[in-house]
Design a protein around this motif. Structure first.
Motif, short mmCIF file in Angstrom:
data_model
loop_
_atom_site.label_atom_id
_atom_site.label_comp_id
_atom_site.label_asym_id
_atom_site.label_seq_id
_atom_site.Cartn_x
_atom_site.Cartn_y
_atom_site.Cartn_z
N ARG A 25 83.53 30.58 40.57
CA ARG A 25 82.42 29.26 40.63
C ARG A 25 83.31 28.56 39.98
NH1 ARG A 25 76.82 29.40 41.91
NH2 ARG A 25 76.50 27.67 40.61
N SER A 26 83.21 27.22 40.75
CA SER A 26 84.14 26.58 38.96
C SER A 26 83.50 26.32 38.06
CB SER A 26 84.23 25.37 40.03
OG SER A 26 83.63 24.21 40.55
N LEU A 27 84.69 25.64 37.03
CA LEU A 27 83.84 26.22 35.52
C LEU A 27 82.64 24.37 35.67
CD1 LEU A 27 84.48 27.62 33.26
CD2 LEU A 27 85.71 25.63 32.52
N PRO A 28 81.33 23.98 35.15
CA PRO A 28 80.90 22.78 35.02
C PRO A 28 81.24 22.24 34.38
CG PRO A 28 79.43 25.02 34.06
CD PRO A 28 80.76 25.76 34.54
N PRO A 29 80.89 21.05 33.56
CA PRO A 29 81.34 19.94 33.19
C PRO A 29 80.61 20.87 31.49
CG PRO A 29 80.49 18.57 34.46
CD PRO A 29 80.29 20.16 34.97
N GLU A 30 81.99 20.43 30.62
CA GLU A 30 81.16 20.67 29.45
C GLU A 30 80.36 19.98 28.52
OE1 GLU A 30 83.65 20.64 25.10
OE2 GLU A 30 84.67 20.77 27.13
N HIS A 31 79.82 19.17 29.57
CA HIS A 31 78.39 18.82 28.44
C HIS A 31 77.05 18.96 29.59
CE1 HIS A 31 77.61 16.00 32.07
NE2 HIS A 31 78.85 15.45 32.36
N PRO A 80 83.12 35.50 26.53
CA PRO A 80 84.11 33.84 26.57
C PRO A 80 82.20 32.87 26.96
CG PRO A 80 85.53 34.54 27.85
CD PRO A 80 84.53 35.36 28.21
N LEU A 81 82.86 31.64 25.96
CA LEU A 81 81.22 30.59 26.17
C LEU A 81 81.67 29.98 27.58
CD1 LEU A 81 79.68 29.19 24.68
CD2 LEU A 81 81.68 26.78 24.17
N GLY A 82 83.36 29.41 28.47
CA GLY A 82 83.08 29.42 29.65
C GLY A 82 82.81 29.79 31.23
N VAL B 116 90.73 24.30 29.97
CA VAL B 116 91.90 25.22 31.29
C VAL B 116 91.07 26.91 31.62
CG1 VAL B 116 92.75 26.08 28.95
CG2 VAL B 116 94.00 25.23 30.94
N LEU B 117 90.21 27.03 31.27
CA LEU B 117 89.67 28.18 31.19
C LEU B 117 90.00 28.49 33.44
CD1 LEU B 117 88.25 30.69 30.33
CD2 LEU B 117 86.20 29.77 30.61
N GLY B 118 88.92 27.38 32.93
CA GLY B 118 89.26 27.45 35.12
C GLY B 118 90.54 27.55 35.19
N ASP B 119 91.17 27.18 35.07
CA ASP B 119 92.62 26.97 35.40
C ASP B 119 93.36 28.87 35.36
OD1 ASP B 119 92.92 24.39 36.58
OD2 ASP B 119 93.36 23.55 34.81
#
Lengths: 127, 394
Positions: A25-31, A80-82, B116-119
């Motif tokens: 899954r892709s990273l959701p926007p930070e906010h 990790p946070l992400g 950048v983690l996504g990449d």
């Protein structure tokens, strides 16, 4: 090259890579999930927990008893946070957690306005 | 008189004919003798020639055999030297890929909160695929696999394998089991399963699922991989079985332009580490059912800590949080004073040692005051009524 000793190569990277944990899954926007965003499990979330990946279940377990900030979840899980953000997005999408945005930082006061008020006060009461 | 003359004539004729017969007889005998003599010589010559022929034939055969042997030796030498060259390169790639994976993991943790983690995750995926290829070539060349020092749950081993193929999202692991693979079996089984998953993904339609289940059959633990592909013909199936058993070793030079490492690699691994792989089954979708059969020497029933979070035991090990005696009207636990500070992140190093009393006290106090602060902020700001924690502070 043949004389190279057959020393063993030790694999030190974690067995399960992070992109498998997030299932790509892709990273959701930070906010969406700030560090101080509070997260809690939704009612009846524990019933659905069995079908989750161990990591998502771990996150759900942590927030089962009340609100916990995103940063705290990351610290507890040592992820990790992400990655925690991605897992939370997955959990929220399936309706298993609810989030509460952090209190927005007080807006910066308008210096000009304050100066005008100060001037007014000075004019009125003298200084 | 006349009669006498006649008699004499007759006598003379008889004598002449007798003489002629005698002479003829003699000649005949001489001819016969000569004939047999010639025949004997001929036979002798013939047998001599035959003998020579046989010798020449034997020599020819010998030369042929020698030739074949030389060719075989040359081929083997070429194979060996190719292997040796490749082995060195493969080992280099193997260790480089492993190093990169470890490095990437570190970077991912370092920039965990960054976009950048996504990449980085994508780079990690590409690298994991490269590492699998490097390992496959290494196995074909007889180089040892990189090894893992810890046992791992078979679920995590399959997840590790999942990460090594391109379309890993198609893989669905249907169960989570407590069975653990011994440390020595982790790498080879992960690689074998990765090759099977890759095979399943390549020979089935894009987007169709690949399902993994676990079954315990008597003393064996089975990893079952079902795909929704087209399946295999009888000939392919036989060929695959021969390769997977490890009996038929394919040469590097026979792998062709677009080498198919998968089955030969699995076969070698299976033989080396003592497990079995079967692809003759038919999946519930009509595709191939691949089964990895792990004998009891390779696994245990013990639960292992999840690979990613070994430290968590210490959190769960601390005295339980106040059991949900008090609940809000909506069934959520009331946010009372915590027995255990929820923000107490255990130190990475002291997983075993129980938390010392003093810091816990301090943490508890901190937790309480932070909680109070939070409640104060929330009520002070008069946020929109929280839907699930309504009567908490009333």
């Amino acid at each position: 090259m043949r004389d190279e000793p057959d020393h063993d190569l030790e694999l030190t990277s974690p067995l399960v890579p992070l992109f498998v944990i997030t299932n790509g899954r892709s990273l959701p926007p930070e906010h969406v999930y700030e560090r101080t965003t509070l997260v809690s499990a939704h009612e009846g979330a524990s019933a659905a927990a069995r079908t989750l990946s161990p990591e998502a279940r771990l996150v759900l377990d942590l927030v089962m008893d009340g609100f916990l900030s995103v940063a705290e979840v990351a610290a507890h899980t040592h992820l990790p946070l992400g990655i925690v953000r991605i897992l939370l997005a997955e959990l929220e999408e399936s309706g298993l957690v609810i989030t509460r945005k952090p209190v927005p930082r007080a807006e910066r006061a308008d210096r000009e306005l304050l100066n005008a008020v100060l001037d007014g006060l000075k004019a009125r009461f003298g200084a | 008189m006349n009669q006498d003359a006649l008699v004499w004539c007759l006598v003379a004729a008889v004598a002449v004919s007798v003489a002629a017969a005698l002479v003829l007889n003699r000649r005949n005998k001489a001819i016969a003798a000569k004939k047999s003599q010639v025949e004997a010589t001929m036979t002798q010559k013939l047998s001599e020639t035959e003998g020579q022929l046989a010798t020449v034939w034997a020599e020819l055969q010998q030369h042929k055999a020698q030739h074949a042997e030389t060719i075989r030796e040359a081929e083997e030498a070429a194979e060996e030297s190719t292997k040796a060259v490749l082995k060195g390169s493969a080992r280099f790639l193997q260790s480089l890929a492993a190093e990169q994976l470890a490095l990437l993991e570190e970077i991912q943790r370092k920039y965990g909160g960054h976009a950048v983690l996504g990449d980085l995750l994508e780079v990690n995926h590409a690298n994991a695929q490269m590492a699998r290829k490097a390992q496959g070539i290494a196995v074909m060349c007889g180089a040892p696999l990189g090894r893992r020092s810890k046992a791992a749950s078979v679920y995590d081993v399959v997840r590790s394998a999942q990460g090594q193929i391109r379309n890993f999202r198609r893989v669905e692991i249907m169960q989570q089991t407590g069975f653990a693979l011994k440390a020595s079996a982790v790498s080879p089984v992960a690689l074998a399963v990765a090759e099977l998953l890759d095979n399943a993904a390549s020979f089935s339609q894009q987007g169709s699922p690949i399902e993994v289940t676990f079954q315990r059959v008597q003393k064996n633990l089975c990893i079952v991989i079902d795909d929704a592909g087209v399946g295999m013909g009888d000939e392919d199936r036989q060929k695959a079985s021969a390769l997977l058993s490890g009996d038929h070793r394919s040469r590097l030079s026979q792998l062709g332009n677009q080498p198919k490492f998968g089955f030969p690699v699995i076969g070698l691994l299976a033989q080396q580490y003592g497990f079995r792989v079967d692809v003759t089954g038919i999946s519930r979708y009509g595709g191939v059912r691949a089964v990895v059969l792990l004998p009891e020497e390779l696994w245990t029933e013990e639960e292992t800590a999840p690979a990613e979070a070994p430290q968590l035991s210490s959190i769960h090990g601390t005295p339980a949080r106040p059991e949900s005696a008090a609940r809000t009207a909506h069934g959520l636990p009331r946010r009372g004073a915590r027995q255990v500070p929820i923000a107490s992140v255990p130190d990475r190093d002291d997983t075993a040692a129980p938390p010392v009393a003093a810091p816990e006290e301090a943490g508890r106090a901190a937790g309480r005051s932070l909680g109070a602060f939070q409640r104060g902020t929330l009520s002070g700001r008069n946020l929109a009524p929280a839907p699930f924690e309504g009567s908490d502070d009333a």
